[in-house]
Design a protein around this motif. Sequence first.
Motif, PDB file in Angstrom:
ATOM      1  N   ILE A 140      14.702 -81.907  -5.176  1.00 56.78           N
ATOM      2  CA  ILE A 140      14.597 -80.454  -5.264  1.00 56.78           C
ATOM      3  C   ILE A 140      15.916 -79.786  -4.904  1.00 56.78           C
ATOM      4  O   ILE A 140      16.298 -78.791  -5.504  1.00 56.78           O
ATOM      5  N   SER A 141      16.611 -80.316  -3.937  1.00 59.67           N
ATOM      6  CA  SER A 141      17.919 -79.795  -3.563  1.00 59.67           C
ATOM      7  C   SER A 141      18.751 -80.943  -3.003  1.00 59.67           C
ATOM      8  O   SER A 141      18.299 -82.082  -2.938  1.00 59.67           O
ATOM      9  N   ARG A 142      19.947 -80.613  -2.586  1.00 57.42           N
ATOM     10  CA  ARG A 142      20.833 -81.647  -2.035  1.00 57.42           C
ATOM     11  C   ARG A 142      20.252 -82.272  -0.778  1.00 57.42           C
ATOM     12  O   ARG A 142      20.454 -83.442  -0.496  1.00 57.42           O
ATOM     13  N   PHE A 143      19.510 -81.470  -0.019  1.00 56.92           N
ATOM     14  CA  PHE A 143      18.986 -81.941   1.254  1.00 56.92           C
ATOM     15  C   PHE A 143      17.491 -82.236   1.207  1.00 56.92           C
ATOM     16  O   PHE A 143      16.911 -82.588   2.228  1.00 56.92           O
ATOM     17  N   ALA A 144      16.871 -82.086   0.059  1.00 57.02           N
ATOM     18  CA  ALA A 144      15.420 -82.282  -0.038  1.00 57.02           C
ATOM     19  C   ALA A 144      15.109 -83.189  -1.219  1.00 57.02           C
ATOM     20  O   ALA A 144      15.147 -82.767  -2.369  1.00 57.02           O
ATOM     21  N   SER A 145      14.826 -84.458  -0.920  1.00 53.11           N
ATOM     22  CA  SER A 145      14.450 -85.444  -1.927  1.00 53.11           C
ATOM     23  C   SER A 145      13.088 -85.992  -1.568  1.00 53.11           C
ATOM     24  O   SER A 145      12.879 -86.498  -0.463  1.00 53.11           O
ATOM     25  N   LEU A 146      12.164 -85.900  -2.494  1.00 57.28           N
ATOM     26  CA  LEU A 146      10.801 -86.357  -2.255  1.00 57.28           C
ATOM     27  C   LEU A 146      10.676 -87.812  -2.681  1.00 57.28           C
ATOM     28  O   LEU A 146      10.906 -88.143  -3.840  1.00 57.28           O
ATOM     29  N   GLU A 147      10.322 -88.675  -1.744  1.00 55.43           N
ATOM     30  CA  GLU A 147      10.123 -90.086  -2.031  1.00 55.43           C
ATOM     31  C   GLU A 147       8.637 -90.380  -2.187  1.00 55.43           C
ATOM     32  O   GLU A 147       7.787 -89.544  -1.864  1.00 55.43           O
ATOM     33  N   LEU A 189     -10.511 -86.118   5.574  1.00 57.19           N
ATOM     34  CA  LEU A 189      -9.535 -86.890   6.328  1.00 57.19           C
ATOM     35  C   LEU A 189      -8.169 -86.722   5.691  1.00 57.19           C
ATOM     36  O   LEU A 189      -7.944 -87.163   4.565  1.00 57.19           O
ATOM     37  N   MET A 190      -7.276 -86.090   6.387  1.00 58.38           N
ATOM     38  CA  MET A 190      -5.943 -85.828   5.861  1.00 58.38           C
ATOM     39  C   MET A 190      -4.910 -86.625   6.653  1.00 58.38           C
ATOM     40  O   MET A 190      -5.139 -86.979   7.804  1.00 58.38           O
ATOM     41  N   PRO A 191      -3.762 -86.893   6.070  1.00 61.16           N
ATOM     42  CA  PRO A 191      -2.765 -87.751   6.710  1.00 61.16           C
ATOM     43  C   PRO A 191      -1.820 -86.971   7.615  1.00 61.16           C
ATOM     44  O   PRO A 191      -1.898 -85.761   7.731  1.00 61.16           O
ATOM     45  N   TRP A 192      -0.896 -87.694   8.219  1.00 63.33           N
ATOM     46  CA  TRP A 192       0.217 -87.088   8.944  1.00 63.33           C
ATOM     47  C   TRP A 192       1.321 -86.803   7.936  1.00 63.33           C
ATOM     48  O   TRP A 192       1.555 -87.587   7.009  1.00 63.33           O
ATOM     49  N   LEU A 193       2.031 -85.705   8.117  1.00 68.28           N
ATOM     50  CA  LEU A 193       3.068 -85.310   7.172  1.00 68.28           C
ATOM     51  C   LEU A 193       4.436 -85.823   7.613  1.00 68.28           C
ATOM     52  O   LEU A 193       4.776 -85.771   8.797  1.00 68.28           O
ATOM     53  N   TYR A 194       5.225 -86.275   6.635  1.00 68.93           N
ATOM     54  CA  TYR A 194       6.625 -86.617   6.886  1.00 68.93           C
ATOM     55  C   TYR A 194       7.473 -85.346   6.908  1.00 68.93           C
ATOM     56  O   TYR A 194       7.104 -84.320   6.321  1.00 68.93           O
ATOM     57  N   ASP A 195       8.625 -85.419   7.547  1.00 73.41           N
ATOM     58  CA  ASP A 195       9.560 -84.299   7.520  1.00 73.41           C
ATOM     59  C   ASP A 195       9.933 -83.933   6.092  1.00 73.41           C
ATOM     60  O   ASP A 195      10.006 -82.759   5.734  1.00 73.41           O
ATOM     61  N   ASN A 196      10.207 -84.952   5.272  1.00 74.81           N
ATOM     62  CA  ASN A 196      10.642 -84.683   3.898  1.00 74.81           C
ATOM     63  C   ASN A 196       9.594 -83.932   3.108  1.00 74.81           C
ATOM     64  O   ASN A 196       9.925 -83.174   2.194  1.00 74.81           O
ATOM     65  N   THR A 197       8.326 -84.151   3.423  1.00 73.74           N
ATOM     66  CA  THR A 197       7.266 -83.448   2.710  1.00 73.74           C
ATOM     67  C   THR A 197       7.357 -81.955   2.963  1.00 73.74           C
ATOM     68  O   THR A 197       7.284 -81.143   2.033  1.00 73.74           O
ATOM     69  N   VAL A 198       7.525 -81.568   4.225  1.00 71.47           N
ATOM     70  CA  VAL A 198       7.661 -80.156   4.567  1.00 71.47           C
ATOM     71  C   VAL A 198       8.973 -79.595   4.024  1.00 71.47           C
ATOM     72  O   VAL A 198       9.016 -78.490   3.467  1.00 71.47           O
ATOM     73  N   ASN A 199      10.058 -80.357   4.160  1.00 73.63           N
ATOM     74  CA  ASN A 199      11.359 -79.888   3.675  1.00 73.63           C
ATOM     75  C   ASN A 199      11.346 -79.626   2.173  1.00 73.63           C
ATOM     76  O   ASN A 199      11.899 -78.629   1.698  1.00 73.63           O
ATOM     77  N   CYS A 200      10.713 -80.528   1.418  1.00 70.33           N
ATOM     78  CA  CYS A 200      10.687 -80.373  -0.038  1.00 70.33           C
ATOM     79  C   CYS A 200       9.853 -79.173  -0.457  1.00 70.33           C
ATOM     80  O   CYS A 200      10.205 -78.452  -1.392  1.00 70.33           O
ATOM     81  N   ARG A 201       8.743 -78.938   0.232  1.00 67.07           N
ATOM     82  CA  ARG A 201       7.902 -77.786  -0.121  1.00 67.07           C
ATOM     83  C   ARG A 201       8.623 -76.475   0.170  1.00 67.07           C
ATOM     84  O   ARG A 201       8.602 -75.546  -0.649  1.00 67.07           O
ATOM     85  N   ILE A 202       9.295 -76.381   1.307  1.00 62.04           N
ATOM     86  CA  ILE A 202      10.014 -75.154   1.644  1.00 62.04           C
ATOM     87  C   ILE A 202      11.205 -74.967   0.714  1.00 62.04           C
ATOM     88  O   ILE A 202      11.505 -73.842   0.286  1.00 62.04           O
ATOM     89  N   ALA A 203      11.894 -76.059   0.364  1.00 62.87           N
ATOM     90  CA  ALA A 203      12.999 -75.961  -0.598  1.00 62.87           C
ATOM     91  C   ALA A 203      12.495 -75.520  -1.969  1.00 62.87           C
ATOM     92  O   ALA A 203      13.180 -74.780  -2.685  1.00 62.87           O
ATOM     93  N   GLN A 204      11.313 -75.973  -2.333  1.00 58.89           N
ATOM     94  CA  GLN A 204      10.731 -75.558  -3.607  1.00 58.89           C
ATOM     95  C   GLN A 204      10.416 -74.062  -3.605  1.00 58.89           C
ATOM     96  O   GLN A 204      10.658 -73.361  -4.589  1.00 58.89           O
ATOM     97  N   ILE A 205       9.898 -73.552  -2.502  1.00 55.48           N
ATOM     98  CA  ILE A 205       9.612 -72.123  -2.392  1.00 55.48           C
ATOM     99  C   ILE A 205      10.902 -71.316  -2.473  1.00 55.48           C
ATOM    100  O   ILE A 205      10.971 -70.280  -3.149  1.00 55.48           O
ATOM    101  N   ALA A 206      11.948 -71.788  -1.798  1.00 53.94           N
ATOM    102  CA  ALA A 206      13.226 -71.069  -1.820  1.00 53.94           C
ATOM    103  C   ALA A 206      13.865 -71.079  -3.206  1.00 53.94           C
ATOM    104  O   ALA A 206      14.508 -70.106  -3.610  1.00 53.94           O
ATOM    105  N   SER A 207      13.697 -72.165  -3.948  1.00 52.25           N
ATOM    106  CA  SER A 207      14.296 -72.254  -5.273  1.00 52.25           C
ATOM    107  C   SER A 207      13.675 -71.279  -6.267  1.00 52.25           C
ATOM    108  O   SER A 207      14.284 -70.947  -7.282  1.00 52.25           O
ATOM    109  N   GLU A 208      12.462 -70.805  -5.965  1.00 52.10           N
ATOM    110  CA  GLU A 208      11.779 -69.869  -6.851  1.00 52.10           C
ATOM    111  C   GLU A 208      12.151 -68.424  -6.573  1.00 52.10           C
ATOM    112  O   GLU A 208      11.717 -67.526  -7.286  1.00 52.10           O
ATOM    113  N   ASN A 209      12.949 -68.192  -5.542  1.00 49.84           N
ATOM    114  CA  ASN A 209      13.350 -66.836  -5.173  1.00 49.84           C
ATOM    115  C   ASN A 209      14.831 -66.853  -4.811  1.00 49.84           C
ATOM    116  O   ASN A 209      15.248 -67.586  -3.906  1.00 49.84           O
TER     117      ASN A 209
END
Length: 480
Positions: A306-313, A333-353
């Motif tokens: 998604i960005s230079r600092f946000a790569s979703l694996e 039953l939901m899992p624990w989130l990785y840092d990259n998961t949160v980073n990629c979602r926020i980077a995706q929101i920022a890329s739309e604005n």
Amino acid sequence: MFLKLKKAGGGVLHMGCTHGVVYYTSPLWWQESARDHGDALLSFKYPPTVYISDIAGRVARHVNNRTQQRFFQPNDGRVCAPTDTNISLAAAGKLTVNLEWLKKIRRKPRHAEEPKEMDQFSCPHPETRTSDRYSLYDRFHQKKQKRPEERLRSLKLIPDLACLINSSAAEQINRELSSSRYSLCQMKDIHYMFSLRLFFHLHNERLNSSFMKEMEKQSTAEAIRIGLDGKLICGQTGTHTRKSDNSQQQSRSPQAPVKGDSPTGSATVGGYHFSVAMFPINEKNKDKIRQLYAVEKREHDVIAKISRFASLELHDLKSLCPPDLLKDSSSQLMPWLYDNTVNCRIAQIASENQNVAALTTDTFILWYRDWLASRNISDSHLKILENDAQKTLLPRIVGMDRTPETGCHFILWVFDKTEKQIRMYDNTGRHMNISPSDMDILKDAFRNVDALDRWTVCSPQQWRRNYGNNCGVFVCTVSG
């Protein structure tokens, strides 16, 4: 005479980690035997949890006989009990084993601790946090076993572990050594041992150098090096590392997949109910995810950048939507989130604005390290703020400790230039103010943007959780 009878001489026994770094070497003057492996394993202060070799069965029997059946346990180092049912399922390729300790490694920040017990065999490993030990075959030898119960030593039976380990790393090193076989065989003993030690030293240096260059591309840290414990250290000086406490020495490096709280549970605000059930997965998206999971890929394959600092694996996606969630639509039953998961979602929101910029969970950690070292944040760590965005989203990791590097809970800071305001979002309501020490770091970080002395800090009305943990989903939701 030995060469004529056995058709094989000595050589070298070497052991390495999952990355191919060699930690143990021993010249062999006779044919390789299980005793050589046993001597090596018993020499470690903390024996490895999983040991992979081409003679796994012989190694397990030999070492257990030397330690009164205490080393490779349970099931003599097999992945499960050697029952007729398990053996038949393994032969048919239908047996899958999920190890609980492997899940805990992925779900919690890993900070090595000295085990309290001093018994070498019953003491849990400081990284895996388990006293279980397994002796497994590498992928070239796991199909060539005459004993039926030895099928239960196959690495393929543990998919979560097989995707992380290159079991042929030792064979690849042997191939490198084979090019120098003739010259090595002509050497005297002392020269032979020195040449082997030099070879493995250069081999480790090459791997470490390649890894550090890759990390430098993904991080803005100026000082990246490998510490005495073999872990990556970013943005710290040697003096500070020696004086820091154990939690700072074991701090995670940028881009490390450390997870936050599990997003299960619910929260309320003003009569409104918040839970992860508010975000169901429709069947169309489920089919796409099933197709992605069906293809054999390594867990660390990048599926979206998604960005230079946000790569979703791939393993980041599985932390948000595990395969079990696709089977039952009513599952909560939901899992624990990785840092990259949160980073990629926020980077995706920022890329739309165009007026919104996104930082990562590692940004404040880098600022924190610079501030501790020199009371000044380096310019290289501030380049990410060189934009014209009116709002900046900064997800943070917080915890019970003072250092931001040992937390396991997500919160969100929003920096609004137009309103000169810092908004705090935390579904627990515990982190709704900025401490003076953190504010000093922020003032220095935003020195090229604006003076934060004239800004206000507020906590807008937001959801609060009643039970369970949902901080990862909460941060991704309020960011939108």
